[in-house]
Design a protein around this motif. Structure first.
Motif, PDB file in Angstrom:
ATOM      1  N   VAL A 119       0.835  -1.208   0.000  1.00 38.49           N
ATOM      2  CA  VAL A 119       0.000   0.000   0.000  1.00 38.49           C
ATOM      3  C   VAL A 119       0.865   1.252   0.000  1.00 38.49           C
ATOM      4  O   VAL A 119       0.607   2.209  -0.740  1.00 38.49           O
ATOM      5  CB  VAL A 119      -0.956   0.002   1.208  1.00 38.49           C
ATOM      6  N   ALA A 120       1.908   1.258   0.816  1.00 39.34           N
ATOM      7  CA  ALA A 120       2.777   2.436   0.923  1.00 39.34           C
ATOM      8  C   ALA A 120       3.485   2.719  -0.393  1.00 39.34           C
ATOM      9  O   ALA A 120       3.536   3.870  -0.853  1.00 39.34           O
ATOM     10  CB  ALA A 120       3.785   2.234   2.049  1.00 39.34           C
TER      11      ALA A 120
ATOM     12  N   THR B 204      -3.524   7.831   2.302  1.00 40.63           N
ATOM     13  CA  THR B 204      -3.284   6.383   2.342  1.00 40.63           C
ATOM     14  C   THR B 204      -1.882   6.078   2.880  1.00 40.63           C
ATOM     15  O   THR B 204      -1.672   5.061   3.545  1.00 40.63           O
ATOM     16  CB  THR B 204      -3.466   5.728   0.960  1.00 40.63           C
ATOM     17  N   THR B 205      -0.916   6.956   2.615  1.00 37.76           N
ATOM     18  CA  THR B 205       0.403   6.749   3.214  1.00 37.76           C
ATOM     19  C   THR B 205       0.361   7.024   4.718  1.00 37.76           C
ATOM     20  O   THR B 205       1.065   6.360   5.487  1.00 37.76           O
ATOM     21  CB  THR B 205       1.482   7.633   2.563  1.00 37.76           C
TER      22      THR B 205
ATOM     23  N   VAL C  35      -5.354  12.199  -1.797  1.00 38.00           N
ATOM     24  CA  VAL C  35      -5.848  10.863  -1.444  1.00 38.00           C
ATOM     25  C   VAL C  35      -4.673   9.938  -1.116  1.00 38.00           C
ATOM     26  O   VAL C  35      -4.690   9.221  -0.105  1.00 38.00           O
ATOM     27  CB  VAL C  35      -6.701  10.288  -2.586  1.00 38.00           C
ATOM     28  N   THR C  36      -3.641   9.950  -1.953  1.00 40.11           N
ATOM     29  CA  THR C  36      -2.496   9.066  -1.715  1.00 40.11           C
ATOM     30  C   THR C  36      -1.715   9.511  -0.480  1.00 40.11           C
ATOM     31  O   THR C  36      -1.106   8.673   0.195  1.00 40.11           O
ATOM     32  CB  THR C  36      -1.567   9.024  -2.936  1.00 40.11           C
TER      33      THR C  36
ATOM     34  N   SER D 180       0.971   3.786  -3.128  1.00 40.51           N
ATOM     35  CA  SER D 180       0.518   5.148  -2.845  1.00 40.51           C
ATOM     36  C   SER D 180       1.577   6.166  -3.247  1.00 40.51           C
ATOM     37  O   SER D 180       1.267   7.194  -3.854  1.00 40.51           O
ATOM     38  CB  SER D 180       0.186   5.292  -1.361  1.00 40.51           C
TER      39      SER D 180
ATOM     40  N   SER E 234      -0.965   3.792   6.136  1.00 43.66           N
ATOM     41  CA  SER E 234      -0.139   2.597   5.975  1.00 43.66           C
ATOM     42  C   SER E 234       1.247   2.741   6.600  1.00 43.66           C
ATOM     43  O   SER E 234       1.770   1.787   7.188  1.00 43.66           O
ATOM     44  CB  SER E 234       0.015   2.252   4.484  1.00 43.66           C
TER      45      SER E 234
ATOM     46  N   LEU F 122       1.735   6.375  -7.073  1.00 42.56           N
ATOM     47  CA  LEU F 122       0.592   7.114  -7.603  1.00 42.56           C
ATOM     48  C   LEU F 122       0.709   8.605  -7.301  1.00 42.56           C
ATOM     49  O   LEU F 122       0.301   9.448  -8.109  1.00 42.56           O
ATOM     50  CB  LEU F 122      -0.713   6.555  -7.020  1.00 42.56           C
ATOM     51  N   MET F 123       1.271   8.937  -6.145  1.00 39.48           N
ATOM     52  CA  MET F 123       1.491  10.342  -5.820  1.00 39.48           C
ATOM     53  C   MET F 123       2.458  10.970  -6.818  1.00 39.48           C
ATOM     54  O   MET F 123       2.240  12.092  -7.303  1.00 39.48           O
ATOM     55  CB  MET F 123       2.034  10.477  -4.402  1.00 39.48           C
TER      56      MET F 123
END
Length: 313
Positions: free
Chosen positions: A10-11, A189-190, A185-186, A14, A193, A17-18
């Motif tokens: 996930v990290a 999420t970081t 959003v990312t 993310s 995570s 994607l960032m």
């Protein structure tokens, strides 16, 4: 500390994607200030402000659900806060982009800007008396936090309506302003995570060896830049420019100034904007305002002296 495979995935996704979104989004503070001064337009500034509101709203929801257990550190506002903000602004102007903009330039194949994170790291090595922090307020707490939540709800509803009514949803979502929201959003999420993370803070932690999850954060920095390069290739911006000595030196100096400024505040513009502003931390608001003012004055001075205007990344 060794993260689980799920947290690692996930990290890293993310962070990648960032980087992809930074390549497309309107995230550079220097470009935002330049746009406001030269064109009397505030689209980039509005994109940064909206990204901060989205981080605040999403983080508040996560905290209410019991998924987010951290509160950002707050620091006293002193003369060093202002000095740090000035150095962040001057360093960004010298660099011709802030730390976000440097990622976009690297993703576009402007390899001279690889010297920016190197310079930032070197600046963080300079010993300065960083102030002691204390726990700030939780996201969404207090009357001001409620205002952030209301703004987030209104913006979220508006964006959903826009997306539903768009003829070409992919093109609509990949607009630079909307792509900036993917950064928000990312970023959250970081947070969920890997904890609080901004790539400049990872560089600062690397300089001081002060992070229990340092290995993960270094991998996230690599994923961030990899995502930016992938975004540049997808958008057809990857030019693979051969770095020139003067550009490398300018980026190295600009990055070092930003590194020193980030140590004084503490915090750089990515973390200050995306975490400090929505968390309503006074030192972040003062530092960001000072940084923007320093960039504006530097741009005005360069116009008077006849220097070339900062190019947008």
């Amino acid at each position: 500390m060794i993260p689980s495979a799920g947290i690692l995935a996930v990290a890293l996704v993310s962070a990648a994607l960032m980087g992809l979104a930074i390549q497309r989004g309107a995230t550079c503070m220097v470009a935002a200030v330049d746009e406001a001064i030269s064109e009397r337009r505030f689209g980039r500034a509005a994109a940064l402000a909206e990204a901060a509101i989205w981080v605040g709203g999403l983080a508040a929801i996560a905290a209410a659900a019991g998924w987010l257990h951290m509160t950002p550190a707050a620091y006293a506002v002193t003369g060093w806060t202002v000095a740090g903000g000035v150095l962040l602004g001057v360093g960004a102007w010298v660099n011709r982009s802030c730390v976000f903009g440097a990622v976009a330039r690297i993703g576009a194949g402007q390899w001279a800007w690889l010297a920016t994170p190197v310079g930032f790291f070197l600046g963080c090595l300079i010993p300065v008396g960083a102030p002691m922090g204390h726990a700030g307020s939780s996201f969404g707490a207090g009357p001001d936090g409620v205002i952030i939540m209301v703004l987030f709800a209104l913006l979220a509803i508006w964006r959903v309506i826009q997306a539903i009514s768009a003829r070409h949803i992919g093109r609509h979502l990949w607009h630079p302003h909307r792509a900036t929201l993917l950064i928000a959003v990312t970023f959250v999420t970081t947070l969920l995570s890997a904890g609080y993370w901004a790539y400049t803070d990872a560089l600062a932690a690397l300089a001081r060896s002060m992070d229990a999850m340092l290995s993960l954060r270094v991998l996230m920095v690599a994923a961030l830049f990899g995502g930016a390069v992938a975004g540049g290739a997808i958008a057809g911006k990857l030019r693979r420019e051969r770095p020139r000595g003067p550009d490398v030196l300018r980026c190295l100096v600009g990055g070092a100034l930003m590194g020193i400024g980030a140590s004084l505040v503490p915090g750089s513009n990515d973390g200050l904007i995306l975490l400090g502003l929505p968390a309503l931390l006074p030192h972040a608001w003062v530092a960001v305002a000072t940084m923007a003012l320093a960039i504006a004055l530097a741009i005005r001075l360069s116009a008077v002296t006849g220097e070339a205007r900062t190019a947008k990344p």
